[in-house]
Write an enzyme that holds these catalytic residues in place. Structure first.
Site, mmCIF file in Angstrom:
data_model
loop_
_atom_site.group_PDB
_atom_site.id
_atom_site.type_symbol
_atom_site.label_atom_id
_atom_site.label_comp_id
_atom_site.label_asym_id
_atom_site.label_seq_id
_atom_site.Cartn_x
_atom_site.Cartn_y
_atom_site.Cartn_z
ATOM 1 N N ASP A 51 0.134 -5.243 9.657
ATOM 2 C CA ASP A 51 -1.075 -4.522 9.509
ATOM 3 C C ASP A 51 -2.501 -5.193 9.039
ATOM 4 O O ASP A 51 -2.229 -6.088 8.170
ATOM 5 C CB ASP A 51 -0.622 -3.407 8.069
ATOM 6 C CG ASP A 51 -1.739 -2.499 7.642
ATOM 7 O OD1 ASP A 51 -2.895 -2.257 8.362
ATOM 8 O OD2 ASP A 51 -1.574 -1.707 6.649
ATOM 9 N N TRP B 243 0.959 -1.197 -0.050
ATOM 10 C CA TRP B 243 0.106 -0.186 0.145
ATOM 11 C C TRP B 243 0.923 1.366 0.064
ATOM 12 O O TRP B 243 1.933 1.367 0.979
ATOM 13 C CB TRP B 243 -0.894 -0.089 1.216
ATOM 14 C CG TRP B 243 -1.717 1.231 1.472
ATOM 15 C CD1 TRP B 243 -2.730 1.613 0.555
ATOM 16 C CD2 TRP B 243 -1.921 1.854 2.451
ATOM 17 N NE1 TRP B 243 -3.483 2.577 0.906
ATOM 18 C CE2 TRP B 243 -3.051 2.442 2.427
ATOM 19 C CE3 TRP B 243 -1.589 1.789 3.899
ATOM 20 C CZ2 TRP B 243 -3.445 3.542 3.358
ATOM 21 C CZ3 TRP B 243 -1.964 2.619 4.791
ATOM 22 C CH2 TRP B 243 -2.951 3.699 4.466
ATOM 23 N N LYS C 23 -13.083 -1.237 6.690
ATOM 24 C CA LYS C 23 -13.751 -2.229 5.674
ATOM 25 C C LYS C 23 -14.736 -3.046 6.506
ATOM 26 O O LYS C 23 -15.839 -3.324 5.983
ATOM 27 C CB LYS C 23 -12.568 -2.965 5.059
ATOM 28 C CG LYS C 23 -11.333 -2.349 4.705
ATOM 29 C CD LYS C 23 -11.524 -1.416 3.514
ATOM 30 C CE LYS C 23 -10.551 -0.252 3.712
ATOM 31 N NZ LYS C 23 -9.618 0.096 2.609
HETATM 32 N N1 PMP Z 1 -3.560 -0.537 5.607
HETATM 33 C C1 PMP Z 1 -3.776 -1.247 4.371
HETATM 34 C C2 PMP Z 1 -3.097 -2.127 3.613
HETATM 35 C C3 PMP Z 1 -4.827 -0.501 3.711
HETATM 36 O O1 PMP Z 1 -5.326 -0.935 2.514
HETATM 37 C C4 PMP Z 1 -5.533 0.495 4.301
HETATM 38 C C5 PMP Z 1 -6.771 1.359 3.568
HETATM 39 N N2 PMP Z 1 -6.659 1.505 2.285
HETATM 40 C C6 PMP Z 1 -5.123 0.952 5.445
HETATM 41 C C7 PMP Z 1 -3.921 0.379 5.750
HETATM 42 C C8 PMP Z 1 -5.736 2.218 6.215
HETATM 43 O O2 PMP Z 1 -6.984 1.929 6.560
HETATM 44 P P1 PMP Z 1 -7.941 3.033 7.372
HETATM 45 O O3 PMP Z 1 -8.612 3.918 6.092
HETATM 46 O O4 PMP Z 1 -8.626 2.531 8.373
HETATM 47 O O5 PMP Z 1 -7.055 4.292 7.633
#
Ligand code: PMP
Length: 399
Positions: free
Chosen positions: A213, A132, A249
């Site tokens: 994560d 990410w 999510k």
């Molecule tokens: N880590 C990963 C791998 C993600 O895909 C995301 C969300 N796209 C996050 C962390 C962050 O999540 P949040 O929207 O709860 O900040």
């Protein structure tokens, strides 16, 4: 003369910018496969029934909106800790796990990164290649030197495990290794149980510090199953471990910003000291977290009936995503492209389609289908109404 006259224009966020372009596109049909958000079978974002019921319960109570503790609502923190570590985690029972409510998974990663920088100022951070994109941005902003470890094998569309393990073995002791718990973003390629065991043993023996994560708990196999990597790391005897988890999510609470940072410590006394420092980090950033989203999650997890309904709803999301993977693979095979069968082996909201940036550009130019230039496709944006159109377009650009 403005103080800000030398400020350069920063680039748009590559993924969020895609949605803006899609919204502005006058063509029909048009499909946005870019953003990582769950859509239902009708292509809508909906609030789960369990969240709506929790909302009604909270609304009926006249709740004053006072400040909550710096490390969050106690009920939320303890329920989240059990979600992440399971109901009978020895470290948790021994008071060795600190869990603090944060602003989403991103907030958890950033508070964790700031805490680590203050505690281990010379540590390096290793991130999977690819990952990410915000991982890199956020750890760099916290002042870390970032390295990558190989992760994805483009030919097999799976994990390049030998290369990953060799990289872990070559890391300096004390390196922080960022691992995705499940539903790897962007590749959808996850470690098997046996591979988690090997990673855990290597992390322990090399003296590395895992930071897991978990943004998609429940989106691959189930709540406990998707957290297996965390349990395996602890079983292997890894003494310290950080976890950033997100309710964005799994509870569809994206904009409420609900997540948590957990840190496993060597003793209850160490945990007390670590908690005090985590609180300092939070205090210096935003003082204390917001009330509403965490109260919703605590209400759901604390009520057996709501919790069962929530787990059922996460199961439905998971099932629909898998059905869309199946549907895409079947349609592509029927159009003469059986090579996309790997899409069924990938997990979570995304598939790394293997399409090149040029092919992704063709999808956009010729079919008004928007995807990230890496070829990442959000499978949950597919539905019965757009599946034929998307499959047909992919088959055409794939040649
Ligand atoms: N880590 C990963 C791998 C993600 O895909 C995301 C969300 N796209 C996050 C962390 C962050 O999540 P949040 O929207 O709860 O900040």
């Amino acid at each position: 003369m403005s103080f800000f006259s030398s400020v350069a224009l920063a680039p748009d966020d590559p993924i969020l910018g895609l949605t803006d372009a899609w919204l502005a596109d006058p063509r029909s049909p048009k499909v946005n496969l870019g953003v990582g958000v769950y859509y239902d079978a009708d292509g809508r974002q909906v609030l789960p029934e369990s969240v709506m019921r929790a909302e009604a319960t909270l609304t009926a109570r006249r709740r004053a909106r006072s400040y909550i503790p710096i490390d969050g609502l106690p009920d939320y923190d303890s329920a989240t800790q059990r979600l992440v570590f399971g109901e009978d985690c020895a470290a948790a029972a021994e008071g060795r796990v600190v869990t603090a409510q944060t602003l989403g998974g991103t907030g958890a990663l950033r508070v964790g990164a700031d805490f680590l920088k203050a505690t281990l100022p010379f540590a390096k951070v290793a991130i999977s290649q690819p990952s990410w994109p915000n991982h890199q941005v956020l750890f760099r902003a916290a002042g870390f030197e970032i390295g990558n470890y190989p992760y994805y094998h483009a030919d097999s569309h799976g994990v390049d495990f030998d290369a990953m393990l060799a990289a872990l073995l070559a890391m300096d002791a004390g390196t922080v290794v960022l691992l995705h718990a499940c539903c790897h973003n962007p590749t959808g390629a996850d470690l098997s149980t046996a591979q988690w065991r090997e990673v855990a043993g290597t992390v322990r023996d090399r003296g590395l510090l895992p930071f897991v994560d978990m943004a998609y708990q429940g989106f691959d196999r189930g709540i406990a199953e998707d957290a297996q990597g965390i349990a395996i790391l602890l079983e292997a005897g890894v003494e310290n471990l950080l976890v950033a988890n997100s309710c964005s999510k799994s509870f569809s609470l994206y904009g409420e910003r609900v997540g948590a940072l957990s840190l496993v410590c060597a003793s209850a006394d160490e945990a007390r000291r670590v908690r005090s420092q985590v609180k300092q980090t939070i205090r210096a950033n935003y003082s204390n977290p917001p009330t509403h989203g965490a109260a919703l999650v605590a209400t759901i997890l604390g009520d057996p009936d709501l919790r069962a309904q929530w787990e059922e709803e996460v199961g439905q999301m998971r099932g629909r995503i898998k059905a869309m993977r199946n549907g895409l693979v079947a349609r592509l095979a029927a159009l003469g492209h059986p090579e996309f069968a790997f899409i069924n082996r990938q997990a979570g909201m995304f598939t790394y389609s293997g399409l090149s940036p040029a092919q992704v550009q063709r999808l956009r130019d010729e079919f008004a289908i928007y995807a990230v230039s890496s070829g990442r496709i959000c499978v949950s944006a597919l539905n019965e109404a757009n599946l034929d159109y998307v499959a047909d377009a992919i088959a055409r650009v794939a040649g």
